[in-house]
Motif scaffolding. Structure first.
Motif, PDB file in Angstrom:
ATOM      1  N   GLU A 138       0.918  -1.299   0.138  1.00 55.62           N
ATOM      2  CA  GLU A 138      -0.032   0.051  -0.009  1.00 55.62           C
ATOM      3  C   GLU A 138       0.964   1.289  -0.030  1.00 55.62           C
ATOM      4  OE1 GLU A 138      -2.860   0.122   3.239  1.00 55.62           O
ATOM      5  OE2 GLU A 138      -3.715  -2.043   2.585  1.00 55.62           O
ATOM      6  N   ASN A 139       0.599   2.213  -0.932  1.00 55.65           N
ATOM      7  CA  ASN A 139       1.391   3.229  -1.023  1.00 55.65           C
ATOM      8  C   ASN A 139       2.813   3.184  -1.136  1.00 55.65           C
ATOM      9  OD1 ASN A 139      -0.828   4.942  -1.273  1.00 55.65           O
ATOM     10  ND2 ASN A 139      -0.807   4.711   1.151  1.00 55.65           N
ATOM     11  N   GLY A 140       3.385   1.964  -1.737  1.00 58.09           N
ATOM     12  CA  GLY A 140       4.725   1.783  -1.825  1.00 58.09           C
ATOM     13  C   GLY A 140       5.339   0.857  -0.628  1.00 58.09           C
ATOM     14  N   SER A 161       8.627  -4.972   6.577  1.00 57.72           N
ATOM     15  CA  SER A 161       7.863  -3.756   7.009  1.00 57.72           C
ATOM     16  C   SER A 161       8.701  -2.279   7.029  1.00 57.72           C
ATOM     17  CB  SER A 161       7.545  -4.304   8.451  1.00 57.72           C
ATOM     18  OG  SER A 161       8.161  -3.952   9.310  1.00 57.72           O
ATOM     19  N   TRP A 162       9.816  -2.241   6.992  1.00 63.58           N
ATOM     20  CA  TRP A 162      10.560  -0.993   6.926  1.00 63.58           C
ATOM     21  C   TRP A 162      10.823  -0.608   5.516  1.00 63.58           C
ATOM     22  CZ3 TRP A 162      10.175   1.914  10.937  1.00 63.58           C
ATOM     23  CH2 TRP A 162       9.880   1.393  12.361  1.00 63.58           C
ATOM     24  N   MET A 163      10.823  -1.602   4.616  1.00 65.09           N
ATOM     25  CA  MET A 163      11.345  -1.365   3.219  1.00 65.09           C
ATOM     26  C   MET A 163      10.333  -0.767   2.446  1.00 65.09           C
ATOM     27  SD  MET A 163      13.448  -4.907   2.723  1.00 65.09           S
ATOM     28  CE  MET A 163      14.068  -4.408   1.187  1.00 65.09           C
ATOM     29  N   LYS A 164      10.550  -0.394   1.367  1.00 62.91           N
ATOM     30  CA  LYS A 164       9.872   0.117   0.266  1.00 62.91           C
ATOM     31  C   LYS A 164       9.637  -0.926  -0.882  1.00 62.91           C
ATOM     32  CE  LYS A 164       9.923   5.255   1.138  1.00 62.91           C
ATOM     33  NZ  LYS A 164      10.401   6.202   1.185  1.00 62.91           N
ATOM     34  N   SER A 165       8.666  -0.867  -1.603  1.00 59.94           N
ATOM     35  CA  SER A 165       8.831  -1.904  -2.855  1.00 59.94           C
ATOM     36  C   SER A 165       9.993  -1.780  -3.652  1.00 59.94           C
ATOM     37  CB  SER A 165       7.466  -1.860  -3.647  1.00 59.94           C
ATOM     38  OG  SER A 165       7.068  -0.489  -4.092  1.00 59.94           O
ATOM     39  N   ALA A 166      10.344  -0.503  -3.883  1.00 60.50           N
ATOM     40  CA  ALA A 166      11.573  -0.291  -4.705  1.00 60.50           C
ATOM     41  C   ALA A 166      12.649  -0.685  -4.049  1.00 60.50           C
ATOM     42  CB  ALA A 166      11.651   1.399  -5.076  1.00 60.50           C
TER      43      ALA A 166
END
Length: 180
Positions: A138-140, A161-166
């Protein structure tokens, strides 16, 4: 006229004696006006909730708050349980203590919340037990990852959980997905 036409039930008490009930209270509780006038309004509280509500009421009386909100199960005259939100305010004027109780039937909301929670639990059980990796973004940001994602990526759920999809997907793949 306003008190009779609001969607919520209204009870007005003077020194712990009911002096007014509106039509909606009769609809919510199933009791007639005559029965409501004679009864203790707390007697309709489901026995499971009575002790906790009595404790909250005593605290309210000591603190004399502007407004207290309680959520509780009540028992209608026909024995049907209804989930309600009660907003209680009290005012002391000379020797008279006025209490205003606004009661809203929120049973449908409670039933829908329970159904949603059960559905969410089923989804989580299914998501945890499938053999494929599953991530919800959700929202990256990763908001859910099943145990297989840990095996596939080498990252723990906490790390994810601390990472972004990128952070997990290469920039080349991200660029290609945006273009399609």
């Amino acid at each position: 006229m306003m008190a009779e036409n609001i969607h919520d039930g209204l009870i007005i008490m003077e020194n712990d004696k009911i002096v007014f009930v509106n039509r909606r209270i009769a609809e919510i509780t199933g009791y007639s006006f005559e029965e409501l006038w004679k009864m203790d309004p707390f007697s309709i509280i489901d026995p499971e909730d009575q002790q906790a509500i009595a404790s909250l009421i005593r605290k309210m009386e000591r603190k004399d708050p502007l407004l207290t909100e309680l959520r509780m199960w009540i028992l209608r005259k026909d024995g049907q349980r209804r989930y309600t939100s009660a907003r209680i305010s009290a005012v002391q004027h000379a020797d008279t203590r006025y209490a205003f109780i606004i009661l809203t039937d929120i049973t449908e909301l409670k039933v829908n919340e329970a159904a949603l929670k059960e559905s969410e639990q089923r989804f989580r059980m299914m998501a945890e037990n499938i053999q494929d990796g599953l991530i919800i973004v959700e929202n990256g940001k990763f908001v859910f990852a099943n145990h297989r994602i840990e095996d596939i990526t080498g990252y723990s759920k906490e790390e994810l959980s601390w990472m972004k999809s990128a952070d997990l997907v290469s920039r080349k793949i991200m660029k290609r997905s945006r273009e399609s």
